[in-house]
Design a protein around this motif. Structure first.
Motif, short mmCIF file in Angstrom:
data_model
loop_
_atom_site.label_atom_id
_atom_site.label_comp_id
_atom_site.label_asym_id
_atom_site.label_seq_id
_atom_site.Cartn_x
_atom_site.Cartn_y
_atom_site.Cartn_z
N MET A 1 0.86 -1.18 0.00
CA MET A 1 0.00 0.00 0.00
C MET A 1 0.90 1.24 0.00
O MET A 1 1.81 1.34 0.82
N ASN A 2 0.65 2.13 -0.90
CA ASN A 2 1.49 3.33 -0.97
C ASN A 2 0.97 4.40 -0.01
O ASN A 2 -0.06 4.25 0.65
N SER A 3 1.70 5.48 0.09
CA SER A 3 1.35 6.52 1.06
C SER A 3 0.03 7.21 0.71
O SER A 3 -0.67 7.68 1.60
N PHE A 4 -0.32 7.25 -0.58
CA PHE A 4 -1.60 7.86 -0.95
C PHE A 4 -2.77 7.02 -0.47
O PHE A 4 -3.81 7.53 -0.08
N GLY A 5 -2.62 5.70 -0.50
CA GLY A 5 -3.67 4.81 -0.02
C GLY A 5 -3.88 4.96 1.47
O GLY A 5 -5.01 4.95 1.96
N ILE A 6 -2.79 5.08 2.21
CA ILE A 6 -2.89 5.27 3.66
C ILE A 6 -3.53 6.62 3.96
O ILE A 6 -4.42 6.72 4.82
N ASN A 8 -5.52 8.33 2.08
CA ASN A 8 -6.92 8.26 1.70
C ASN A 8 -7.74 7.55 2.77
O ASN A 8 -8.86 7.97 3.10
N SER A 9 -7.20 6.49 3.34
CA SER A 9 -7.89 5.75 4.40
C SER A 9 -8.07 6.61 5.65
O SER A 9 -9.13 6.61 6.27
N GLN A 11 -8.15 9.91 5.75
CA GLN A 11 -9.12 10.96 5.43
C GLN A 11 -10.53 10.42 5.50
O GLN A 11 -11.43 11.09 6.00
N HIS A 12 -10.73 9.21 5.02
CA HIS A 12 -12.05 8.59 5.07
C HIS A 12 -12.49 8.39 6.53
O HIS A 12 -13.63 8.69 6.90
#
Length: 56
Positions: A1-6, A8-9, A11-12
Protein backbone atom coordinates in the motif's frame (compact mmCIF):
# COMPACT_ATOMS: atom_id res chain seq x y z
CA UNK A 1 0.00 0.00 0.00
CA UNK A 2 1.49 3.33 -0.97
CA UNK A 3 1.35 6.52 1.06
CA UNK A 4 -1.60 7.86 -0.95
CA UNK A 5 -3.67 4.81 -0.02
CA UNK A 6 -2.89 5.27 3.66
CA UNK A 7 -3.65 8.99 3.47
CA UNK A 8 -6.92 8.26 1.70
CA UNK A 9 -7.89 5.75 4.40
CA UNK A 10 -7.11 8.23 7.18
CA UNK A 11 -9.12 10.96 5.43
CA UNK A 12 -12.05 8.59 5.07
CA UNK A 13 -11.89 7.66 8.77
CA UNK A 14 -11.66 11.32 9.86
CA UNK A 15 -14.61 12.15 7.62
CA UNK A 16 -16.72 9.42 9.24
CA UNK A 17 -15.81 10.65 12.73
CA UNK A 18 -16.68 14.23 11.74
CA UNK A 19 -20.04 13.10 10.35
CA UNK A 20 -20.89 11.17 13.51
CA UNK A 21 -19.96 14.13 15.74
CA UNK A 22 -22.10 16.46 13.64
CA UNK A 23 -25.08 14.08 13.90
CA UNK A 24 -24.72 13.87 17.68
CA UNK A 25 -24.43 17.66 17.94
CA UNK A 26 -27.57 18.09 15.81
CA UNK A 27 -29.51 15.56 17.87
CA UNK A 28 -28.53 17.31 21.11
CA UNK A 29 -29.57 20.67 19.72
CA UNK A 30 -32.89 19.37 18.43
CA UNK A 31 -33.62 17.59 21.70
CA UNK A 32 -32.94 20.82 23.59
CA UNK A 33 -35.75 22.60 21.74
CA UNK A 34 -39.17 22.85 23.40
CA UNK A 35 -41.45 19.86 22.77
CA UNK A 36 -44.00 21.85 20.75
CA UNK A 37 -41.35 23.06 18.30
CA UNK A 38 -39.94 19.53 17.93
CA UNK A 39 -43.45 18.27 17.24
CA UNK A 40 -44.05 20.98 14.62
CA UNK A 41 -40.93 20.02 12.67
CA UNK A 42 -41.47 16.29 13.16
CA UNK A 43 -38.19 15.68 14.95
CA UNK A 44 -39.00 12.53 16.93
CA UNK A 45 -40.43 10.77 13.86
CA UNK A 46 -37.70 11.81 11.46
CA UNK A 47 -34.94 9.60 12.86
CA UNK A 48 -36.84 6.62 14.23
CA UNK A 49 -35.71 4.27 11.52
CA UNK A 50 -32.09 5.33 11.70
CA UNK A 51 -29.55 3.95 14.11
CA UNK A 52 -30.48 3.20 17.65
CA UNK A 53 -34.03 3.76 18.89
CA UNK A 54 -34.34 4.96 22.45
CA UNK A 55 -37.55 3.97 24.20
CA UNK A 56 -38.86 6.34 26.83
Amino acid sequence: MNSFGILNSVQHYVGKIRTMRNEVRTQRFMNSLPADIRKDIGWPDMYQGRGRIREV
